[in-house]
Design a protein around this motif. Sequence first.
Motif, short mmCIF file in Angstrom:
data_model
loop_
_atom_site.label_atom_id
_atom_site.label_comp_id
_atom_site.label_asym_id
_atom_site.label_seq_id
_atom_site.Cartn_x
_atom_site.Cartn_y
_atom_site.Cartn_z
N TYR A 91 0.87 -1.24 -0.10
CA TYR A 91 -0.19 -0.14 0.03
C TYR A 91 0.89 1.11 -0.15
CZ TYR A 91 -3.64 3.40 1.57
OH TYR A 91 -4.43 4.45 1.97
N THR A 95 -0.78 8.07 -2.32
CA THR A 95 -1.81 8.12 -3.26
C THR A 95 -2.72 7.08 -3.00
OG1 THR A 95 -0.33 6.47 -4.20
CG2 THR A 95 0.06 8.36 -5.04
N GLN A 96 -2.82 6.60 -1.65
CA GLN A 96 -4.04 5.67 -1.16
C GLN A 96 -4.26 4.49 -2.44
OE1 GLN A 96 -7.36 7.78 0.19
NE2 GLN A 96 -6.31 8.19 1.86
N GLU A 97 -3.20 3.83 -3.04
CA GLU A 97 -3.16 2.86 -3.93
C GLU A 97 -2.66 1.70 -3.52
OE1 GLU A 97 -4.24 5.67 -7.80
OE2 GLU A 97 -2.69 4.14 -8.04
N ALA A 239 -9.78 4.06 -1.29
CA ALA A 239 -8.45 3.50 -1.72
C ALA A 239 -8.67 2.57 -2.78
CB ALA A 239 -7.58 2.78 -0.45
N ASN A 240 -7.78 2.63 -3.71
CA ASN A 240 -7.69 1.94 -5.08
C ASN A 240 -6.93 0.74 -4.89
OD1 ASN A 240 -7.96 0.90 -7.70
ND2 ASN A 240 -6.81 2.47 -8.50
N ILE A 241 -7.57 -0.53 -4.46
CA ILE A 241 -6.75 -1.82 -4.18
C ILE A 241 -7.13 -2.77 -5.17
CG2 ILE A 241 -5.87 -3.32 -2.40
CD1 ILE A 241 -5.35 -0.58 -1.47
N LYS A 242 -6.02 -3.08 -5.85
CA LYS A 242 -6.17 -4.24 -6.95
C LYS A 242 -6.04 -5.42 -6.13
CE LYS A 242 -4.09 -6.12 -11.19
NZ LYS A 242 -3.02 -6.08 -11.85
N GLN B 83 5.24 2.76 -6.91
CA GLN B 83 3.68 2.45 -7.21
C GLN B 83 3.54 1.94 -8.53
OE1 GLN B 83 0.88 5.25 -6.00
NE2 GLN B 83 -0.50 4.38 -7.62
#
Lengths: 245, 130
Positions: A91, A95-97, A239-242, B83
């Motif tokens: 994480y 960027t909360q990704e 959040a954008n979590i894959k 990222q």
Amino acid sequence: MIKNIQGRIVIILPLFLFINAVILLCSDIELLYSQEVESLTVQFRRTVATEFDSEVAEGQFYYKSSGYLFVEITNPVSQYLVFDNKKVLIYFPETQEGVEYPLSSNTIPFVDSFLGHMKNDFGLSDLGFEIVSHNKKQDTLFTTWSPATTNKKNLGRLVLGTLGEKIVYAESQDKKERPIKIVYFSSHKLVTGYYFPMEAKILMRNGNQTKTETISYLEISHNLDFPDHVNSFVVPPDANIKVIE
Amino acid sequence: MHLVGRLKTCIASLMAVILFLYPVMIQAQDAQQARIAGMEAAEGDTNGTLWFGAGCLVGIIGVGAAYLYEPNPPAADLVGKSQDYVASYTDAYADEAQTIQQKNAWYGLAANCVFWVVYYVAAYDATIGY
């Protein structure tokens, strides 16, 4: 003669009591030193070098005896790696990704190697390994461990080198008994009854390339409260979590 | 003078374009490195022999498993990475690993088919001969 005996008793008895008290006190100190580790906070600097370049990462990891592990990278990027319930979440708080996927093996070698020092045999017995041979070179005892029969197809042998109570060497081999990873531990520090290394050097062979990882464990604390962002870490709902199953 | 002015404008525009494109180029380079690293890691981690065996012994089910099973990279390779690197690496790792799995599973299935063809032909010949 009686006087002599009385005199000796007068001298010996307090001495005996004093020695007893010292022994008891030492036992208490030993007990204090070997208190159970409920959590560890370790600050580290990791350098990975290949033939072409090198990279440095700094941060700290927070470990709970329940198996929860939170690795916070502060340099060169702000990154969290959270290991819990057989899953890993990578994480990026700025960027909360991030990405989350199942964990197929152990967490991170330089963390696992460090935590292994909390067990006399590096945790090998718990993993089903058995000693097959041993030899001594100078003051270091080298023991060779073979995996359990069920794992022999997938895992090779392990060689552990111990100097007194300190684990100073670990080598994992492939099925042809060739070393694929060698770890040197040094500058040990006694913390709550365990000798933790302050320096580790990991040499890994990957095909024709050798990768060197040098880890400095800068500060070790135990049974301290974790910071709020670690203790109460929850992925924000937006959040954008894959998620990879 | 007019020409000098035009030249200055041209140079300034070119510099502006380069400055704009530079981070994009760096990002693309980072992603490219991540892809290469992910593919190399997948090649080292994926057991092609195992998937060949799956296709050979279990047949079409082994091939199906090769399409369904999606391996994931070890987290150690992503410590301290950006990222974009993490995203490119994980995608490349999964793609390359699945390619290796599927290819070897199909080879195993082909070997299985060849075996049974040879077996039946030999058995038929033996029956005819008898």
